[in-house]
Design a protein around this motif. Structure first.
Motif, PDB file in Angstrom:
ATOM      1  N   ARG A 192     146.838  66.726   3.427  1.00 32.97           N
ATOM      2  CA  ARG A 192     145.511  66.289   2.999  1.00 32.97           C
ATOM      3  C   ARG A 192     145.564  65.890   1.532  1.00 32.97           C
ATOM      4  N   GLN A 193     145.029  64.737   1.211  1.00 29.94           N
ATOM      5  CA  GLN A 193     144.891  64.339  -0.187  1.00 29.94           C
ATOM      6  C   GLN A 193     143.674  65.041  -0.786  1.00 29.94           C
ATOM      7  N   MET A 214     135.775  58.503   5.517  1.00 31.71           N
ATOM      8  CA  MET A 214     135.781  59.552   4.479  1.00 31.71           C
ATOM      9  C   MET A 214     135.583  60.910   5.141  1.00 31.71           C
ATOM     10  N   LYS A 215     136.411  61.872   4.789  1.00 29.09           N
ATOM     11  CA  LYS A 215     136.320  63.206   5.379  1.00 29.09           C
ATOM     12  C   LYS A 215     135.131  63.949   4.789  1.00 29.09           C
ATOM     13  N   ASP A 227     132.938  67.321   3.697  1.00 31.00           N
ATOM     14  CA  ASP A 227     133.227  68.626   3.120  1.00 31.00           C
ATOM     15  C   ASP A 227     133.230  69.659   4.234  1.00 31.00           C
ATOM     16  N   ARG A 247     140.449  64.868  -3.007  1.00 28.79           N
ATOM     17  CA  ARG A 247     139.522  63.817  -3.417  1.00 28.79           C
ATOM     18  C   ARG A 247     139.563  63.590  -4.921  1.00 28.79           C
ATOM     19  N   THR A 248     139.590  62.345  -5.322  1.00 26.39           N
ATOM     20  CA  THR A 248     139.571  61.881  -6.715  1.00 26.39           C
ATOM     21  C   THR A 248     140.887  62.131  -7.449  1.00 26.39           C
ATOM     22  N   GLY A 265     147.973  65.716  -3.303  1.00 28.55           N
ATOM     23  CA  GLY A 265     147.298  66.559  -2.331  1.00 28.55           C
ATOM     24  C   GLY A 265     148.110  67.794  -1.984  1.00 28.55           C
ATOM     25  N   GLU A 320     135.908  75.593  -2.581  1.00 26.68           N
ATOM     26  CA  GLU A 320     136.285  74.391  -1.845  1.00 26.68           C
ATOM     27  C   GLU A 320     137.318  74.737  -0.788  1.00 26.68           C
ATOM     28  N   SER A 345     150.584  60.933  -3.424  1.00 22.97           N
ATOM     29  CA  SER A 345     149.703  60.114  -2.595  1.00 22.97           C
ATOM     30  C   SER A 345     150.463  59.228  -1.610  1.00 22.97           C
TER      31      SER A 345
END
Length: 269
Positions: A223-224, A1-2, A4, A226-227, A231, A132, A204
């Protein structure tokens, strides 16, 4: 998991790579708080205003193209520098690499670029808060990233010398798993300081995107979110040609191993 990217700011402090003491940890936290609470405009600011978008956006899928929204592309340039003029020095543009590296490997140069983009986009949007970060990478000595804050998004590039530019873009849009959009594209600077950039959304199922334009091959940063089932992809490259549009091709590599090559023109209709 990347992780933050904002959590990396404290880690990128220039303290020696030793086990941090209590004083070191306190200093890192104070540095991070100072960066995120700073609302003053730096003396060198090259940031686009947030206005209504005007460029059309199109979604490409293996079934065809779907119309979508648009985006603002507006920015002023710094005074001319040797070898060309623009918001980024020609010497830094010349360090470009076709494949991006992780900003965490860039040390203090990456840290200063990250701070520049956080500060500049905060002033441009008129909104506080950390926001973000997405698609954070570095090519040569220039870092790029997408900063999203309170519904406003900007694509930012910053050099190791304190120069930089941020372009307002529309937020990412939902697309099918094998879909792609071109949300923003354009060129900045002149001569050897000129560069082209492109930003889009993707489904995705899109794992890699290779951009080919006027003799350059660029492995985009994908980059996707998150949730979410979609992306962003970003790319930039040196480009001394006076044209202002992406005219090459984009090759998509999908999760099932197949590839598709899309003409850039089809994404701008």
């Amino acid at each position: 998991m990347k992780r933050d990217p904002f959590s990396h700011l404290a880690e990128l402090d220039a303290a020696p790579r030793t086990e941090p003491s209590a004083a070191d940890l306190d200093r890192e936290k104070r540095l991070l708080r100072t960066i995120l609470s700073d609302t003053e405009q730096p003396s060198r600011s090259v940031v686009a205003a947030f206005r209504r978008p005007f460029m059309r956006r199109v979604t490409f899928t293996v079934a065809g193209a779907l119309a979508a929204g648009a985006v603002l592309l507006s920015v002023s340039a710094d005074p001319p520098r040797q070898g060309g003029s623009g918001p980024l020095p020609a010497a830094e543009v010349a360090t470009w690499t076709d494949t991006a590296s992780d900003l965490n490997d860039a040390g203090s140069a990456g840290s200063s670029s990250l701070v520049w983009c956080v500060r500049e986009t905060k002033g441009a949007s008129g909104e506080g808060g950390p926001g973000e970060l997405g698609n954070v990478d570095i090519r040569g000595t220039i870092a790029s990233m997408i900063v999203t804050r309170h519904g406003h998004a900007a694509y930012c590039l910053a050099g190791s010398d304190g120069s930089g530019v941020a372009m307002a873009i529309s937020p990412a849009v939902a697309v099918p798993a094998d879909g792609i959009t071109l949300d923003a594209q354009g060129a900045r600077g002149s001569g050897s300081a000129r560069f082209h950039y492109a930003v889009g959304s993707m489904g995705s199922g899109v794992k890699e995107i290779t951009v080919r334009d006027h003799g350059r091959t660029v492995h985009a940063t994908v980059r996707q979110i998150r949730t979410l089932p979609y992306g962003r992809w970003t790319a930039w490259w040196p480009d001394s040609d006076p044209h202002g549009l992406l005219t090459g091709t984009l090759t998509l590599t999908l999760s099932n191993g197949t590839t598709r090559t899309v003409n850039a023109d089809s994404l701008m209709k």
